[in-house]
Design a protein around this motif. Structure first.
Motif, PDB file in Angstrom:
ATOM      1  N   VAL A  50      18.833  86.128  44.193  1.00  0.00           N
ATOM      2  CA  VAL A  50      19.881  85.522  45.024  1.00  0.00           C
ATOM      3  C   VAL A  50      20.137  86.329  46.300  1.00  0.00           C
ATOM      4  O   VAL A  50      20.414  85.766  47.363  1.00  0.00           O
ATOM      5  CB  VAL A  50      21.190  85.389  44.213  1.00  0.00           C
ATOM      6  CG1 VAL A  50      22.359  85.005  45.111  1.00  0.00           C
ATOM      7  CG2 VAL A  50      21.014  84.373  43.096  1.00  0.00           C
ATOM      8  N   PHE A 205      34.014  80.279  40.617  1.00  0.00           N
ATOM      9  CA  PHE A 205      33.031  79.771  41.602  1.00  0.00           C
ATOM     10  C   PHE A 205      33.003  78.238  41.635  1.00  0.00           C
ATOM     11  O   PHE A 205      31.937  77.633  41.784  1.00  0.00           O
ATOM     12  CB  PHE A 205      31.604  80.280  41.322  1.00  0.00           C
ATOM     13  CG  PHE A 205      31.502  81.654  40.737  1.00  0.00           C
ATOM     14  CD1 PHE A 205      32.147  82.731  41.311  1.00  0.00           C
ATOM     15  CD2 PHE A 205      30.745  81.884  39.604  1.00  0.00           C
ATOM     16  CE1 PHE A 205      32.051  84.006  40.766  1.00  0.00           C
ATOM     17  CE2 PHE A 205      30.639  83.154  39.043  1.00  0.00           C
ATOM     18  CZ  PHE A 205      31.294  84.207  39.634  1.00  0.00           C
ATOM     19  N   GLY A 207      34.415  76.287  43.932  1.00  0.00           N
ATOM     20  CA  GLY A 207      34.260  75.820  45.308  1.00  0.00           C
ATOM     21  C   GLY A 207      35.172  74.669  45.660  1.00  0.00           C
ATOM     22  O   GLY A 207      36.395  74.750  45.549  1.00  0.00           O
ATOM     23  N   THR A 208      34.575  73.550  46.090  1.00  0.00           N
ATOM     24  CA  THR A 208      35.372  72.417  46.568  1.00  0.00           C
ATOM     25  C   THR A 208      36.294  71.866  45.484  1.00  0.00           C
ATOM     26  O   THR A 208      37.383  71.364  45.794  1.00  0.00           O
ATOM     27  CB  THR A 208      34.456  71.293  47.085  1.00  0.00           C
ATOM     28  OG1 THR A 208      33.507  70.934  46.056  1.00  0.00           O
ATOM     29  CG2 THR A 208      33.692  71.747  48.325  1.00  0.00           C
ATOM     30  N   ILE A 224      32.701  84.976  45.834  1.00  0.00           N
ATOM     31  CA  ILE A 224      31.317  85.138  46.281  1.00  0.00           C
ATOM     32  C   ILE A 224      31.351  85.269  47.802  1.00  0.00           C
ATOM     33  O   ILE A 224      31.684  84.308  48.500  1.00  0.00           O
ATOM     34  CB  ILE A 224      30.430  83.963  45.868  1.00  0.00           C
ATOM     35  CG1 ILE A 224      30.403  83.821  44.351  1.00  0.00           C
ATOM     36  CG2 ILE A 224      29.005  84.166  46.388  1.00  0.00           C
ATOM     37  CD1 ILE A 224      29.548  82.684  43.849  1.00  0.00           C
ATOM     38  N   GLY A 226      31.149  84.999  51.566  1.00  0.00           N
ATOM     39  CA  GLY A 226      30.538  84.058  52.491  1.00  0.00           C
ATOM     40  C   GLY A 226      30.181  82.719  51.901  1.00  0.00           C
ATOM     41  O   GLY A 226      29.548  81.892  52.570  1.00  0.00           O
ATOM     42  N   ALA A 227      30.585  82.454  50.658  1.00  0.00           N
ATOM     43  CA  ALA A 227      30.180  81.212  49.990  1.00  0.00           C
ATOM     44  C   ALA A 227      31.371  80.315  49.682  1.00  0.00           C
ATOM     45  O   ALA A 227      31.328  79.537  48.727  1.00  0.00           O
ATOM     46  CB  ALA A 227      29.417  81.527  48.707  1.00  0.00           C
ATOM     47  N   GLY A 228      32.408  80.392  50.481  1.00  0.00           N
ATOM     48  CA  GLY A 228      33.561  79.532  50.256  1.00  0.00           C
ATOM     49  C   GLY A 228      33.313  78.123  50.754  1.00  0.00           C
ATOM     50  O   GLY A 228      32.435  77.888  51.593  1.00  0.00           O
ATOM     51  N   PRO A 229      34.068  77.152  50.249  1.00  0.00           N
ATOM     52  CA  PRO A 229      33.942  75.768  50.726  1.00  0.00           C
ATOM     53  C   PRO A 229      34.466  75.627  52.148  1.00  0.00           C
ATOM     54  O   PRO A 229      35.202  76.486  52.643  1.00  0.00           O
ATOM     55  CB  PRO A 229      34.801  74.988  49.740  1.00  0.00           C
ATOM     56  CG  PRO A 229      35.830  75.970  49.283  1.00  0.00           C
ATOM     57  CD  PRO A 229      35.128  77.298  49.239  1.00  0.00           C
ATOM     58  N   THR A 239      36.827  84.433  51.465  1.00  0.00           N
ATOM     59  CA  THR A 239      36.136  84.987  50.299  1.00  0.00           C
ATOM     60  C   THR A 239      36.251  86.502  50.358  1.00  0.00           C
ATOM     61  O   THR A 239      36.358  87.089  51.435  1.00  0.00           O
ATOM     62  CB  THR A 239      34.651  84.589  50.265  1.00  0.00           C
ATOM     63  OG1 THR A 239      33.996  85.030  51.459  1.00  0.00           O
ATOM     64  CG2 THR A 239      34.489  83.087  50.114  1.00  0.00           C
ATOM     65  N   GLU A 241      34.758  90.234  49.749  1.00  0.00           N
ATOM     66  CA  GLU A 241      33.597  91.092  49.548  1.00  0.00           C
ATOM     67  C   GLU A 241      34.128  92.441  49.092  1.00  0.00           C
ATOM     68  O   GLU A 241      34.730  93.183  49.867  1.00  0.00           O
ATOM     69  CB  GLU A 241      32.758  91.247  50.821  1.00  0.00           C
ATOM     70  CG  GLU A 241      31.537  92.120  50.605  1.00  0.00           C
ATOM     71  CD  GLU A 241      30.517  92.019  51.714  1.00  0.00           C
ATOM     72  OE1 GLU A 241      29.477  92.681  51.595  1.00  0.00           O
ATOM     73  OE2 GLU A 241      30.747  91.277  52.683  1.00  0.00           O
TER      74      GLU A 241
END
Length: 294
Positions: A50, A205, A207-208, A224, A226-229, A239, A241
Motif C-alpha cells: 500500500v 475507515f 469514509g463517505t 488514514i 490523506g485518504a479522507g472523503p 485526516t 498522520e
C-alpha cells in the motif's frame, strides 16, 4: 540480529525473518532491546504494498516496549531505562519487529509502571493516533461525537480520551461488542442509520459512510493520512498522520498508570511466528492488539 522484513508484496506468507546487522544509534537516538512489539494494520499495509517501496527490503513494526541498551550523543536517556516508543515510518529498512530497534530520543517515553512489556507495546501508535485525531476534531463538552470502529484499538482509546475531555462518545460497533465499548467509556451505541453528529472520528475507515453521519457544518477526521472523503455540506474534513511525540506519549503513559486508559492484548506470538501473527490479523475480529515477542 533477527528482524521481520518483506522483500516482495503479498499476503502473510511474504513476511520473513532475516539476519541483519544490529543498528547503531546516531546523535539524539537510542537503541532499544525489544521486549515486545505490537502488530498493527499498517504493517499489513506495508506487507501488501500500500505504501510503495517495491524492490526494497522493508522493515515491519511501529510500536516498541523494551530497554534502552545504547545511547547516541545528546540523547537524554540512560542504558537500562525501560521505555516505550513509536518508530514512525511505513517505508523503512528495519522496524520494531526485531531484536533491537533504533529510534529518535524524542519519540521515547518511560514505560508505564506496573505494566508488563506486552501490554505496554500496545500503547504508542494507537493511543497517539487517537489523541491526535481528537486534537484535530476539537470536540467540546455538550457536542455529540461518534467513534466508528469503537471496539478496535484506536477507537477504544478514543472513547476513553474523549470521556476524559468531558465528551462522552457514541460508539459505532457490532451488537456483540456493545458490552466492550461501554466498558471503554461509550455513553451509548449508535443505531444503524443514526446521523446528525457534531463530529465523527472514523477509526473504521468508513469514509463517505461515516461522513454522512456528520451534521451540516460539523467535523470529520479519518485515521488514514490523506485518504479522507471529499468535503460536503460545509463539513470540515481532515485526516490524522500520527507523529512520534515522546512528550505526548509520556502523558498517555500517565493515563495508563492512573487507570484512565485500558491496554488490551488479544494474542501474543513469538517473532519467529510472525507469519502466523499476520494470518491471524488478516482473519479480522481481533479485539485488542496482537503482540510479537522476540
Amino acid at each position: 540480529m533477527r528482524a521481520a522484513v518483506v522483500t516482495t508484496f503479498g499476503g502473510p506468507e511474504v513476511v520473513e525473518i532475516a539476519e541483519t546487522g544490529t543498528p547503531e544509534p546516531g546523535a539524539r537516538q537510542v537503541r532499544i532491546k525489544v521486549a515486545a512489539a505490537a502488530l498493527n494494520p499498517v504493517d499489513a499495509g506495508v506487507r501488501s504494498g500500500v505504501f510503495g517501496g517495491a524492490g526494497e527490503r522493508l522493515g515491519q513494526g511501529w510500536d516498541v516496549a523494551g530497554t534502552v541498551d545504547a545511547v547516541g550523543e545528546g540523547a537524554a536517556w540512560r542504558v537500562g531505562d525501560e521505555v516505550v516508543a513509536l518508530h514512525y515510518g511505513a517505508v523503512k529498512p528495519l522496524g520494531s519487529h526485531a531484536e533491537y530497534v533504533v529510534v529518535d530520543a524524542g519519540a521515547v517515553a518511560k514505560a508505564p509502571a506496573g505494566v508488563d512489556a506486552v501490554h505496554a507495546a500496545t500503547l504508542p501508535l494507537n493511543a497517539l493516533t487517537a489523541v491526535q485525531a481528537l486534537d484535530l476534531l476539537e470536540p467540546t463538552p455538550g457536542q455529540s461525537l461518534l467513534v466508528t470502529g469503537a471496539a478496535g484499538a484506536v477507537g477504544g482509546y478514543a472513547l476513553q480520551l474523549a470521556a476524559l475531555r468531558g465528551v462522552p462518545a457514541t460508539a459505532l460497533a457490532r451488537e456483540t461488542d456493545e458490552e466492550l465499548v461501554r466498558s471503554l467509556g461509550a455513553a451509548r451505541v449508535a443505531t444503524a442509520d443514526e446521523g446528525g453528529f457534531d463530529a465523527v472520528l472514523d477509526a473504521a475507515f468508513l469514509g463517505t459512510a461515516a461522513l454522512a453521519r456528520v451534521r451540516d457544518g460539523g467535523a470529520y477526521v479519518g485515521v488514514i493520512p490523506g485518504a479522507g472523503p471529499a468535503a460536503e455540506r460545509g463539513v470540515r474534513v481532515d485526516t490524522v498522520e500520527v507523529s512520534a511525540d515522546g512528550a505526548r506519549l509520556a502523558e498517555l503513559v500517565r493515563l495508563v498508570e492512573d487507570g484512565t486508559l485500558t491496554l488490551r492484548v488479544a494474542e501474543t506470538y513469538a517473532l519467529d511466528d510472525v507469519v502466523k501473527a499476520h494470518a491471524r490479523l488478516a482473519e479480522g475480529g481481533v479485539r485488542g492488539r496482537i503482540v510479537l515477542v522476540p
